[in-house]
Design an enzyme around this catalytic site. Structure first.
Site, PDB file in Angstrom:
ATOM      1  N   ASN A 208      36.787  80.907   8.112  1.00 52.77           N
ATOM      2  CA  ASN A 208      37.160  79.601   7.567  1.00 52.77           C
ATOM      3  C   ASN A 208      37.122  79.642   6.147  1.00 52.77           C
ATOM      4  O   ASN A 208      36.763  80.462   5.504  1.00 52.77           O
ATOM      5  CB  ASN A 208      36.374  78.544   8.324  1.00 52.77           C
ATOM      6  CG  ASN A 208      35.008  78.816   8.221  1.00 52.77           C
ATOM      7  OD1 ASN A 208      34.544  78.674   6.896  1.00 52.77           O
ATOM      8  ND2 ASN A 208      34.012  79.255   9.238  1.00 52.77           N
ATOM      9  N   PRO A 304      27.501  80.983  20.235  1.00 50.60           N
ATOM     10  CA  PRO A 304      26.116  80.725  20.375  1.00 50.60           C
ATOM     11  C   PRO A 304      25.826  79.359  19.485  1.00 50.60           C
ATOM     12  O   PRO A 304      26.441  79.690  18.272  1.00 50.60           O
ATOM     13  CB  PRO A 304      25.058  81.531  20.113  1.00 50.60           C
ATOM     14  CG  PRO A 304      25.783  82.621  19.328  1.00 50.60           C
ATOM     15  CD  PRO A 304      26.971  82.637  19.874  1.00 50.60           C
ATOM     16  N   LYS A 338      26.828  63.969  16.457  1.00 50.12           N
ATOM     17  CA  LYS A 338      26.565  65.329  16.578  1.00 50.12           C
ATOM     18  C   LYS A 338      24.892  65.825  16.202  1.00 50.12           C
ATOM     19  O   LYS A 338      24.397  66.337  16.919  1.00 50.12           O
ATOM     20  CB  LYS A 338      27.107  66.121  15.198  1.00 50.12           C
ATOM     21  CG  LYS A 338      27.081  67.523  15.417  1.00 50.12           C
ATOM     22  CD  LYS A 338      28.123  68.115  14.142  1.00 50.12           C
ATOM     23  CE  LYS A 338      29.872  67.943  14.870  1.00 50.12           C
ATOM     24  NZ  LYS A 338      30.574  68.432  13.481  1.00 50.12           N
TER      25      LYS A 338
END
Ligand code: CTP
Length: 398
Positions: A208, A304, A338
């Site tokens: 990214n 994870p 979040k």
């Protein structure tokens, strides 16, 4: 700034030894004390007299005799400081350190010490890049030895590349980051930073646009307030900060392992832009085009979630766990959700839509959300965001 602090400065035998005189001057100017030790080779480059005149103290050399031993034994000498600094750290001195040799005063002190050690390597570019030296550098890093430099540039030997000793001011900053008293002195911090790379095959990966700038600035700001920082970084564009323990990783799974190994900590800041998925079965060979032109299909598995894992630890959870939320829409609502989902204490939310220029840029506009609500900060440089966050952390850990 360094009042009451003592640095055991080991000067190795290299042309950069002359810069250690300036380093002594900077430490003294900041009210720190210096116990200088010169290797036998160092005395070929600078004299014990000039070193001791600047330090205002006796300079110890290899000709450490029984009178010295009676005055201050080598064990005491190795432990009576707040930090041991090796500048210049020659290839030979670092090899001795990595191998645990003790065949002269400097290496004996380095083996006997229980004080944190900072090395400032200086050597020819080929020596720096030599696999055996790189092995030693990695060993020293695994042993928890901090490093500043080397810099890249023209060298005294006429070559160009990495190997030049960091400038005295940079070494001084690294020293200050290690031992200067600040509100976070004695606190341990973990910072994740940068992107992760998830391999597809030996030559391709999923990545990214994170540059690592914000995470780097946060690690640096925490260290400047006195924290002992472990900086776990993916392959970032920006150089890691000075005065922190750098743990380079590539994938999300490696990042999780590195974070677990760095625990326990008082605060953990998860600034990395971790890839959400990895390629389920990474090809051992480069994937080839097929005759019928059919593209390969990549099966992905979820990585994870490091932030959620650490936030939800039953034992050994850092007192303060801080996540970032990179959003492109409904920033406030998404980030609040979040925070609850991951179980962290604070979420630093930012809008990473391309038009904001934040991802990969030099500025950030963040909203810090904690249990009491949202605090919207103005658009600031990433360094100023980092400083403000570090101060908020110091306040919370008081
Ligand atoms: N994070 C993490 N491990 C992951 C994914 C994210 O530690 N596998 C951390 C990031 O470092 C950041 C926070 O979680 O502190 C939020 O990252 P972000 O990419 O915004 O959220 P995601 O969990 O990936 O959620 P989504 O992509 O669905 O918005």
């Amino acid at each position: 700034m360094l009042a009451g602090k003592r640095i055991l400065l080991i000067i190795g035998g290299g042309i950069a030894a002359y810069k250690s005189l300036e380093l002594i001057r900077l430490i003294k100017k900041a009210d720190g004390a210096v116990t200088p030790v010169l290797t036998r080779a160092a005395t070929e480059f600078v004299t014990p007299l000039s070193v001791s005149a600047l330090a205002g103290e006796k300079a110890y050399t290899d000709l450490f005799d029984l009178t010295d031993e009676a005055e201050m034994g080598h064990i005491e000498l190795s432990r009576s400081s707040d930090l041991v600094v090796v500048a210049p750290a020659t290839a030979d001195l670092m090899a001795k350190m990595a191998g645990g040799h003790a065949d002269d005063l400097a290496s004996t002190l380095l083996l006997a010490t229980d004080t944190p050690v900072l090395v400032a390597p200086a050597m020819n570019v080929r020596m720096w890049l030599h696999p055996s030296n790189q092995r030693n550098v990695a060993t020293l890093s695994d042993d928890g030895i901090a490093r500043v430099g080397p810099d890249e540039g023209d060298m005294a030997c006429g070559e160009f590349g990495p190997g030049r000793m960091a400038e005295p001011a940079a070494i001084f900053d690294a020293i200050a980051a290690q031992i200067a008293d600040g509100p976070l002195s004695g606190k341990k911090a973990i910072v994740t930073s940068g992107p992760t790379h998830e391999p597809i095959d030996p030559v391709r990966y999923i990545a990214n646009r994170s540059s690592g700038a914000q995470g780097t600035a946060i690690a640096s700001a925490l260290a400047a307030l006195g924290a002992d920082v472990t900086f776990v970084t993916g392959p970032a564009d920006v150089a890691p900060p000075l005065g922190v323990r750098v743990v380079p990783v590539e994938t999300a799974r490696e990042m999780l392992d590195a974070v677990n190994s760095a625990l326990p900590a008082d605060v953990a800041v998860f600034a990395a832009a971790v890839a959400d998925w990895h390629v389920t079965s990474q090809s051992g060979d480069k994937i080839k085009k097929t005759a019928d032109g059919a593209p390969p299909s990549l099966a992905l598995s979820e990585n994870p979630d490091i932030l959620a894992h650490v936030s939800q630890l039953d034992e050994g959870r850092p007192k303060l766990v801080i996540g970032f939320a990179a959003e492109t829409n409904d920033v406030h609502a998404n980030a609040t959700a979040k925070r609850a989902r991951k179980g962290c204490d604070w979420i630093v939310a930012n809008d990473v839509s391309p038009e904001t220029g934040i991802m990969g840029g030099s500025e950030n506009a963040v909203i810090v959300i904690d249990e009491s609500g949202a605090d919207e900060w103005p658009r600031l440089s990433k360094e100023r965001v980092a400083r403000r966050l570090a101060e908020r952390i110091a306040e919370a850990l008081k």
